[in-house]
Motif scaffolding. Sequence first.
Motif, short mmCIF file in Angstrom:
data_model
loop_
_atom_site.label_atom_id
_atom_site.label_comp_id
_atom_site.label_asym_id
_atom_site.label_seq_id
_atom_site.Cartn_x
_atom_site.Cartn_y
_atom_site.Cartn_z
N TYR A 163 0.84 -1.13 -0.03
CA TYR A 163 0.04 0.01 0.12
C TYR A 163 0.75 1.19 0.05
N TYR A 164 0.25 2.25 -0.79
CA TYR A 164 1.06 3.42 -0.58
C TYR A 164 0.00 4.80 -0.35
N ARG A 165 0.37 5.86 0.02
CA ARG A 165 -0.30 6.92 0.55
C ARG A 165 -0.73 7.77 -0.75
N VAL A 166 -1.90 8.31 -1.13
CA VAL A 166 -2.12 9.12 -2.10
C VAL A 166 -2.59 10.18 -1.55
N LYS A 209 1.45 -3.40 8.27
CA LYS A 209 0.42 -3.34 9.35
C LYS A 209 -0.50 -4.73 9.45
N LYS A 210 -1.09 -4.93 10.86
CA LYS A 210 -1.88 -6.18 11.15
C LYS A 210 -3.00 -6.03 10.46
N ASP A 211 -3.40 -6.72 9.38
CA ASP A 211 -4.96 -6.67 8.89
C ASP A 211 -5.27 -7.84 8.29
N PRO A 212 -5.62 -8.97 9.17
CA PRO A 212 -5.88 -10.17 8.62
C PRO A 212 -6.93 -10.57 7.67
N LYS A 213 -7.97 -9.60 7.68
CA LYS A 213 -9.02 -9.62 6.65
C LYS A 213 -8.79 -9.11 5.40
N ASN A 214 -7.70 -8.31 5.28
CA ASN A 214 -7.28 -7.80 3.96
C ASN A 214 -6.93 -8.77 2.85
N GLN A 215 -7.50 -8.87 1.85
CA GLN A 215 -7.33 -9.76 0.62
C GLN A 215 -5.87 -10.18 0.14
N TYR A 216 -4.82 -9.05 0.68
CA TYR A 216 -3.76 -8.83 0.11
C TYR A 216 -2.75 -9.51 1.37
N PRO A 224 2.17 -4.95 3.79
CA PRO A 224 3.20 -3.89 3.96
C PRO A 224 2.93 -2.29 3.21
N TYR A 225 3.41 -1.53 3.74
CA TYR A 225 3.06 -0.08 3.30
C TYR A 225 4.45 0.61 2.97
N GLY A 226 4.47 1.56 2.18
CA GLY A 226 5.60 1.75 1.92
C GLY A 226 5.41 3.39 0.64
N LYS A 227 6.45 3.59 -0.08
CA LYS A 227 6.35 4.79 -0.90
C LYS A 227 6.71 4.32 -2.14
N LEU A 228 6.10 4.94 -3.25
CA LEU A 228 6.19 4.56 -4.57
C LEU A 228 7.62 5.18 -5.13
N VAL A 229 8.28 4.64 -5.82
CA VAL A 229 9.55 5.01 -6.50
C VAL A 229 9.32 5.02 -7.85
N ASP A 230 9.48 6.15 -8.66
CA ASP A 230 9.57 5.99 -10.29
C ASP A 230 10.95 6.13 -10.87
N ARG A 326 15.16 -9.98 7.54
CA ARG A 326 14.35 -9.55 8.98
C ARG A 326 13.14 -8.93 8.67
N PRO A 327 12.02 -8.99 9.50
CA PRO A 327 10.56 -8.53 8.78
C PRO A 327 10.46 -6.97 8.87
N LEU A 328 9.59 -6.40 8.27
CA LEU A 328 9.52 -4.97 8.34
C LEU A 328 8.87 -4.60 9.82
N PRO A 329 9.29 -3.64 10.29
CA PRO A 329 8.83 -3.20 11.38
C PRO A 329 7.13 -2.73 11.37
N ILE A 330 6.54 -2.94 12.46
CA ILE A 330 5.21 -2.51 12.52
C ILE A 330 5.29 -1.07 12.12
N CYS A 331 3.96 -0.49 11.57
CA CYS A 331 3.60 0.88 11.07
C CYS A 331 3.22 1.50 12.68
N LYS A 332 3.62 2.72 12.71
CA LYS A 332 3.33 3.57 13.86
C LYS A 332 1.85 3.69 13.94
N ARG A 333 1.39 4.15 12.81
CA ARG A 333 0.07 4.55 12.58
C ARG A 333 -0.54 4.08 11.17
#
Length: 333
Positions: A163-166, A209-216, A224-230, A326-333
């Motif tokens: 996921y990325y923030r729009v 982020k913990k989201d067990p009901k998410n299809q992904y 996972p959450y992050g930033k798009l790089v073009d 190493r696993p990704l750290p847990i998102c703070k928010r």
Amino acid sequence: MLLRSLTSHTVHILSFIIIVALAGLPRAFAAETKSDIPPWLRAHVGNNNGQIAPVVLQRARALYQQKVSTGEVKNPCYLAMDATRPSSFGPGKLGHRFYVICEQKRSFRAMTSGYGSGRNLRGIANFSNGRRCAKNFSNAEDSKLTTGGPYITREDITSFKGYYRVSSKKTEPFLRTFIQFDGEGDTANARPRAIGGHPAVLLHASCRKKDPKNQYADAEGYVPYGKLVDYGGGRSNGCTSWTAAEARTIIPILKQNPTTLYIYPESSDIDAVATAVKARRSLSKAGLYWNASCLKEIGTPKFWPKETLEPIIAKYKKDHPPGPSRPLPICKR
């Protein structure tokens, strides 16, 4: 009368010998002898940005016509790439070295494309490429280099990357489509190398982020959450990469409709150009081609055959084993 008959018979024998000899020539050379390019397409041939070099077009057309004649390809469009051309001509001005040609519609499009970045195995071998021009090429696995030659596009695979923030309150899933290539000759290992085409966009994951009901969600229920790089117009891991906008044009053409892609230069071209450069011979007089701007920048190009490079890479891997994942750290928010 007898002399005329013998002469005619001799001509037929010689003609047959010539035909057989030409049939035995490499595909690339045979393609270069063709001069049936239609006038509308000939207008796009040249060495300027946005044009296609004659040898690249001739070989791309020959490959396409060959696969159409055997029924392996029915797509009205075919693809070509000139990996000797620069990725840019200065800030904000990308180079066009990937081509989509649809002759039935008289359509020619020149676009940007990435080439393999290569690697620098410090202390062992440096086969890395700069950001503007490609010097090194290879068909070795894990080389992250481009291999020139014939390909056919195959299946498309769309996968979730994260996921990325729009906006400040909204996130969206990033799904990237990958078009698998199959090759022959030097490019025959395209599939095990995972060589194909895709948008030059990746997601740099920073947390999960913990989201067990998410299809992904993964097996542990995280996404996972992050930033798009073009990195459009830049370097890739050996694949053909397009800007996001150009990918939206190219991918629909290829979905469930295979076509040909010809990438220049092949290993024989690279070796011939390298020999000419070392001997300080004119490429044009020798019947060879390389983009002049990039040749001046890189000096002498080099092809690293897999038989030579794969043992080097294997030794480097053995001497430099990867650390624990190493696993990704847990998102703070």
